[in-house]
Scaffold this active site. Structure first.
Site, PDB file in Angstrom:
ATOM      1  N   ARG A   1      -1.679  49.833  84.062  1.00 58.48           N
ATOM      2  CA  ARG A   1      -2.049  48.448  83.722  1.00 58.48           C
ATOM      3  C   ARG A   1      -0.813  47.633  83.347  1.00 58.48           C
ATOM      4  O   ARG A   1      -0.828  46.850  82.420  1.00 58.48           O
ATOM      5  CB  ARG A   1      -3.051  48.429  82.566  1.00 58.48           C
ATOM      6  CG  ARG A   1      -4.099  47.336  82.714  1.00 58.48           C
ATOM      7  CD  ARG A   1      -4.931  47.177  81.471  1.00 58.48           C
ATOM      8  NE  ARG A   1      -5.985  46.185  81.686  1.00 58.48           N
ATOM      9  CZ  ARG A   1      -6.452  45.393  80.759  1.00 58.48           C
ATOM     10  NH1 ARG A   1      -5.990  45.441  79.521  1.00 58.48           N
ATOM     11  NH2 ARG A   1      -7.396  44.542  81.026  1.00 58.48           N
TER      12      ARG A   1
ATOM     13  N   ASP B   1      -8.119  47.800  70.863  1.00 58.76           N
ATOM     14  CA  ASP B   1      -8.232  48.345  72.211  1.00 58.76           C
ATOM     15  C   ASP B   1      -7.051  49.289  72.492  1.00 58.76           C
ATOM     16  O   ASP B   1      -6.019  49.259  71.789  1.00 58.76           O
ATOM     17  CB  ASP B   1      -8.224  47.170  73.205  1.00 58.76           C
ATOM     18  CG  ASP B   1      -8.901  47.493  74.526  1.00 58.76           C
ATOM     19  OD1 ASP B   1      -9.191  48.671  74.776  1.00 58.76           O
ATOM     20  OD2 ASP B   1      -9.127  46.546  75.298  1.00 58.76           O
TER      21      ASP B   1
ATOM     22  N   ASP C   1     -16.936  50.278  79.432  1.00 56.04           N
ATOM     23  CA  ASP C   1     -16.727  49.002  80.113  1.00 56.04           C
ATOM     24  C   ASP C   1     -17.818  48.762  81.146  1.00 56.04           C
ATOM     25  O   ASP C   1     -17.888  47.680  81.728  1.00 56.04           O
ATOM     26  CB  ASP C   1     -15.357  48.983  80.809  1.00 56.04           C
ATOM     27  CG  ASP C   1     -14.257  48.551  79.847  1.00 56.04           C
ATOM     28  OD1 ASP C   1     -14.583  48.136  78.723  1.00 56.04           O
ATOM     29  OD2 ASP C   1     -13.073  48.628  80.227  1.00 56.04           O
TER      30      ASP C   1
HETATM   31  C1  DGJ Z   1     -10.594  47.002  78.000  1.00 58.31           C
HETATM   32  C2  DGJ Z   1     -11.791  46.804  77.143  1.00 58.31           C
HETATM   33  O1  DGJ Z   1     -12.645  47.893  77.239  1.00 58.31           O
HETATM   34  C3  DGJ Z   1     -12.479  45.514  77.518  1.00 58.31           C
HETATM   35  O2  DGJ Z   1     -13.638  45.349  76.780  1.00 58.31           O
HETATM   36  C4  DGJ Z   1     -11.517  44.370  77.300  1.00 58.31           C
HETATM   37  O3  DGJ Z   1     -11.236  44.239  75.938  1.00 58.31           O
HETATM   38  C5  DGJ Z   1     -10.239  44.603  78.084  1.00 58.31           C
HETATM   39  N1  DGJ Z   1      -9.681  45.908  77.832  1.00 58.31           N
HETATM   40  C6  DGJ Z   1      -9.222  43.548  77.758  1.00 58.31           C
HETATM   41  O4  DGJ Z   1      -8.008  43.812  78.315  1.00 58.31           O
END
Ligand code: DGJ
Length: 734
Positions: free
Chosen positions: A443, A478, A548
């Site tokens: 990423r 996160d 997600d």
């Molecule tokens: C991954 C998370 O799981 C999402 O909910 C979101 O916050 C994104 N990252 C943002 O980059």
């Protein structure tokens, strides 16, 4: 609950309300052996399970065949290199390059309560609620000690174990493997139950029979991971939700780990859980000690339901801390799937304004508010507000949001650094990397070296300044990539193997600071969804973003697996827009709401742009949340049927502790013309009470609902769902 030491038989017995755990000191040398773990028994007379009487392989009687003893004895904390060729719990290396180590009993103590683990998450209990046994074992020639700790709790069948290794000798040595627990048992045709997945597909159940040799799971990612969950259960054949014997272990740890079962030539199983050993090596100087993470162990003779109930109650009572431990969480709306990086104050306020009118209670601003971040390729590490997007900064935005009647929450990814950032330009050596080798990105980002106190401090200073600058009431923490190219610019060569564990200690240190300095903030952990969903993280945050994948149907299996271990109060679950952004499926808005009600509940959509027919359902969904959340958060959870095994019928139930109220959710994945009324066998009700389903006249007795079942007519339409609320007669308060 209780721990006793029977001096005559030299046997330890640890009792929880329904289980017993026994160890014994064997032979003249004092080998500590495992005797029994299972359903509670009343006496210590089962030490024959050590098989120490079985001639001719006992060292005091036949030292000439010592290996035959060591390779079969059920060692409580086995070591490497002395003739026990099964998997060792502890592996060391001396300065001379030797690996042999033999631990025998030295002393023990039993005390009320439980100590904290230095720098690590650990279960806790109030005064008089818990007892601990510490057994000191020693290798006499190395002067190395292992202190084995076991805590039992008055109100739980969970036994918490951990190990501390002390170097009491005169020379430094290296720890190459340290397990948190090891358990030797006769193999009763066990099957291993584990949870597996991937990004957006977490916690799918898998079961397989143990055969000779190893069966194991591990994470080598520096995070517990989406792939293999830090949990394993050994279950007897034909174990179901309701029946069968289950031994379960989960680690209170969020980094690399391993859990394995090793079946021996004699059909015994050695079961271990602890730190991952391939990337681990810890230098231990004379006088130093090393503490391994805690393992939570459970035995249930009530099938998987028993394990789940015990883990849920234990985590709620003895792991989760802070203001929100027993509190309803605000219904939030998160802007990630609504805007991704493309937002500004105006956009956020338009969402907040619409949300406030519908009953939503908090706006969470996700990724993209800091540095110059407008894509995933920059600014991690630069935790100051992007004034181009948010003119007037956080104070202005948060005041406006508060004025609309909403709380405000914010996203961070504290462990990461973008090569395109001011922080990286200033401190390139703060990123984890091997000298002379370009580290692999994921990423577009690298990982900060949290093994270094100055890195943790540098990020903390920035985070603290942000959190102090406005009325911020929630943080989403996160973590979006695994660790590789393991190298720390601050560790000497012989200590590089400490990086992964030191990294986790740095993460825990920063989370501890956050919850201590800002005790009113609600912390939610996340790692690309459920990539670090474990009991260790729950010590800091009472909830974790589950996945997600917000598609209501994909979530059924994900939430089923997650809820097998963790209370519903911990499961981050939101209603999102359709077609679903991850898998493209369209499901009824109503069903998305029912599925999210099984967790913390919130929204992940642009409420100003969704169809009017969806928007107008939001106040009703929020009313359901307020009606049911006490029950969902505090009640007993039961799995009734699983879509994967019941022709597409997914059903779960929650029952209040006093059994006066219950909520049953049914999701019908398959809409087939042949679908008929299903009979669902409820659980956990009072057999003697009569229950009325909301909106219906008839009363049905608890025993009828559980043993004869509740008829649920087939529903019309794809992915239909319903929630039924049962209230016991004469309890008209709900
Ligand atoms: C991954 C998370 O799981 C999402 O909910 C979101 O916050 C994104 N990252 C943002 O980059």
């Amino acid at each position: 609950m209780g721990i006793i030491y029977d001096e005559t038989g030299r046997v330890f017995k640890l009792d929880t309300p329904h289980t017993s755990y026994m160890m014994g000191i064997a032979d003249e040398e004092g080998f500590l052996g495992h005797i029994y773990y299972g359903k509670r028994i009343s006496s210590c007379d089962v030490s024959y399970l050590l098989r120490i009487q079985e001639p001719p392989f006992v060292p005091s009687k036949n030292n000439g065949d010592r290996i035959s003893f060591l390779d079969a004895f059920p060692m409580e904390y086995p070591t490497h290199g002395i003739g026990d060729f099964r998997e060792a719990a502890l592996r060391i290396r001396t300065q001379g390059g030797h690996k042999a180590c033999a631990l025998t009993y030295v002393s023990h103590r039993i005390y009320e309560g439980k100590k904290k683990l230095p720098g690590l998450p650990a279960s806790f209990a109030g005064e008089g609620e818990c007892e601990t046994l510490e057994i000191v074992c020693r290798d006499k020639s190395l002067g190395l000690e292992a202190v084995l700790s076991y805590s039992v709790f008055e109100d739980s069948d969970v036994t918490a174990r951990h190990v501390e290794i002390r170097n009491q000798g005169g020379e430094k040595l290296w720890l190459e493997k340290v397990s948190s627990m090891s358990l030797d048992m006769d193999n009763r045709d066990f099957e291993a139950l584990t949870l597996h997945g991937s990004w957006a597909r977490e916690c799918h159940r898998q079961t397989g029979r143990l055969g000779n040799g190893f069966r194991g799971i591990a994470s080598r990612r520096g995070m517990s991971g989406h792939q293999d969950h830090p949990f394993m259960a050994l279950v007897t054949e034909h174990t179901t939700q309701e029946r069968g014997e289950v031994y379960g272990v989960q680690l209170m740890y969020s980094g690399s780990y391993e859990i394995l079962a090793d079946v021996s030539q004699h059909n015994t199983v050695r079961w271990q859980a602890g730190l991952e050993s391939q990337d681990f090596c810890w230098e231990l100087n004379p006088g130093e000690s090393f503490c391994a993470p805690e393992a939570l162990l459970i035995y249930s003779d009530r099938g998987l339901d028993g394990m789940t109930a015990d883990f849920h109650d234990f985590i709620r009572e003895h792991v989760i801390r802070g203001k929100y431990k027993n509190r309803k969480r605000p219904v939030l709306i998160n802007n990630w799937e609504a805007t991704y990086f493309d937002f500004n104050t105006e956009k956020l306020l338009s969402i907040a304004k619409e949300a406030a009118g519908l009953g939503i209670e908090m706006l969470v601003m996700d990724d993209g508010w800091f540095g110059h971040r407008s894509r995933a390729d920059s600014s991690l590490g630069d935790w100051y507000v992007n004034e181009e997007k948010l003119p007037g900064g956080l104070p202005r935005l948060v005041e406006e949001v508060n004025r609309l009647g909403l709380k405000f929450g914010i996203w961070f990814e504290p462990e990461m650094i973008s090569p395109e950032s001011e922080l990286y330009r200033k401190h390139p050596d703060w990123a984890i990397a091997v000298p002379g080798r370009t580290p692999s990105m994921a990423r577009e980002q690298l990982v900060l070296d949290f093994s270094r106190p100055e890195v943790v401090e540098g990020i903390w200073e920035q985070m603290e300044a942000v959190l102090k600058s406005a009325n911020i009431e929630y943080v989403k923490w996160d973590m979006n990539r695994p660790l590789c190219d393991l190298g720390s610019a601050a560790l000497p060569p012989q200590r590089q193997g400490e990086l992964l564990h030191r990294y986790m200690l740095g993460v825990y240190e920063l989370q501890e600071r956050l919850v201590t300095r800002f005790p009113d903030i609600l912390l939610e952990n996340c790692a690309s969804g459920g990539g670090r969903y474990d009991a260790g993280m729950l010590y800091y945050s009472p909830q974790i973003w589950c996945s997600d994948d917000t598609d209501a149907i994909e979530r059924l299996a994900i939430q089923e697996g997650t809820a097998m271990l963790y209370p519903l109060s911990t499961m981050g679950a939101h209603v999102s827009d359709c077609p679903n952004h991850t898998i493209g499926r369209t499901t009824p808005f109503e069903t998305r709401g029912y599925v999210a009600l099984a967790g913390t509940f919130g929204y992940e959509l642009d409420v100003t742009r969704i169809p009017e027919t969806d928007r107008e359902q939001i106040p009703g969904q929020i009313a359901l949340y307020h009606k049911y959340n006490d029950l969902v958060r505090e009640g007993d959870y039961y799995r009734i049927s699983s879509a994967a095994q019941s022709c597409g019928c997914d059903c779960w139930q929650v029952v209040s502790k006093d059994k006066k109220e219950s909520m049953v959710t049914v999701i019908q994945v398959l809409c087939a013309p042949g679908n008929r009324t299903r009979i669902l066998h409820l659980k956990g009700l009072d057999p003697e009470k009569r229950y009325r389903i909301d909106g219906e006249d008839t009363l049905i007795k608890g025993d009828s609902l559980m043993y004869a079942g509740l008829p649920v007519p087939a529903m019309k339409g794809d992915f239909a769902g319903k929630v039924m609320h049962l209230v016991a007669e004469n309890d008209k308060t709900k």
